[in-house]
Design a protein around this motif. Sequence first.
Motif, PDB file in Angstrom:
ATOM      1  N   GLY A 116       0.793  -1.206   0.024  1.00  0.00           N
ATOM      2  CA  GLY A 116       0.063   0.088  -0.001  1.00  0.00           C
ATOM      3  C   GLY A 116       0.889   1.189   0.013  1.00  0.00           C
ATOM      4  O   GLY A 116       0.456   2.433   0.164  1.00  0.00           O
ATOM      5  N   LYS A 117       2.093   1.005  -0.083  1.00  0.00           N
ATOM      6  CA  LYS A 117       2.959   2.383   0.084  1.00  0.00           C
ATOM      7  C   LYS A 117       3.870   2.363  -1.385  1.00  0.00           C
ATOM      8  O   LYS A 117       4.111   1.226  -2.104  1.00  0.00           O
ATOM      9  CB  LYS A 117       3.936   2.357   1.083  1.00  0.00           C
ATOM     10  CG  LYS A 117       3.225   2.291   2.543  1.00  0.00           C
ATOM     11  CD  LYS A 117       4.139   2.619   3.667  1.00  0.00           C
ATOM     12  CE  LYS A 117       3.427   2.804   4.999  1.00  0.00           C
ATOM     13  NZ  LYS A 117       4.321   3.001   6.240  1.00  0.00           N
TER      14      LYS A 117
ATOM     15  N   LYS B  14      12.584  -4.134  12.184  1.00  0.00           N
ATOM     16  CA  LYS B  14      11.543  -3.632  12.917  1.00  0.00           C
ATOM     17  C   LYS B  14      10.301  -3.940  11.950  1.00  0.00           C
ATOM     18  O   LYS B  14      10.453  -4.247  10.819  1.00  0.00           O
ATOM     19  CB  LYS B  14      11.523  -2.227  12.853  1.00  0.00           C
ATOM     20  CG  LYS B  14      12.868  -1.781  13.668  1.00  0.00           C
ATOM     21  CD  LYS B  14      12.465  -0.323  13.651  1.00  0.00           C
ATOM     22  CE  LYS B  14      13.888   0.447  14.446  1.00  0.00           C
ATOM     23  NZ  LYS B  14      14.018   2.019  14.252  1.00  0.00           N
ATOM     24  N   PRO B  15       8.984  -4.247  12.513  1.00  0.00           N
ATOM     25  CA  PRO B  15       7.840  -4.692  11.662  1.00  0.00           C
ATOM     26  C   PRO B  15       8.003  -3.576  10.439  1.00  0.00           C
ATOM     27  O   PRO B  15       7.399  -4.046   9.305  1.00  0.00           O
ATOM     28  CB  PRO B  15       6.671  -4.641  12.514  1.00  0.00           C
ATOM     29  CG  PRO B  15       7.397  -4.863  14.059  1.00  0.00           C
ATOM     30  CD  PRO B  15       8.572  -4.413  13.938  1.00  0.00           C
ATOM     31  N   GLU B  16       8.122  -2.409  10.657  1.00  0.00           N
ATOM     32  CA  GLU B  16       7.902  -1.312   9.620  1.00  0.00           C
ATOM     33  C   GLU B  16       8.994  -1.796   8.583  1.00  0.00           C
ATOM     34  O   GLU B  16       9.009  -0.972   7.626  1.00  0.00           O
ATOM     35  CB  GLU B  16       7.893  -0.126  10.123  1.00  0.00           C
ATOM     36  CG  GLU B  16       9.142   0.457  11.024  1.00  0.00           C
ATOM     37  CD  GLU B  16       9.002   0.353  12.510  1.00  0.00           C
ATOM     38  OE1 GLU B  16       8.182  -0.725  12.956  1.00  0.00           O
ATOM     39  OE2 GLU B  16       9.327   1.051  13.351  1.00  0.00           O
TER      40      GLU B  16
END
Length: 121
Positions: free
Chosen positions: A41-42, A86-88
């Motif tokens: 989505g990015k 990290k999850p991000e």
Amino acid sequence: VQLQASGGGLVQAGGSLRLSCAASGRTFSSYGMGWFRQAPGKEREFVAAISWNGGVKYYANSVKGRFTISRDNGKNTVYLQVNSLKPEDTAVYYCAQGNGATTRPDLYDAWGQGTLVTVSS
């Protein structure tokens, strides 16, 4: 030109992976290499870049101190060591090749197919 990325996978937060991108089709040592990523989505974003001889490196602020880009011109391969994940950081990671090390995706003229990195919390 062919770029084959590999090394992605599922890892827990805090873990590490080493992504690889093997290049063929033209003189690897003449080109800068970059890594980009695209999360669901990015838009695709810059991660890291390295000059033809490894003398110049750039990193996105979000990955500085955690990711390291390197290259082995004898193996026609660029690497991205990703630590303290990290999850991000979850995204498809793409390698790219161009005339120099740059943060601009439009200046790369060859792209790999991507390798998925999934970081669980």
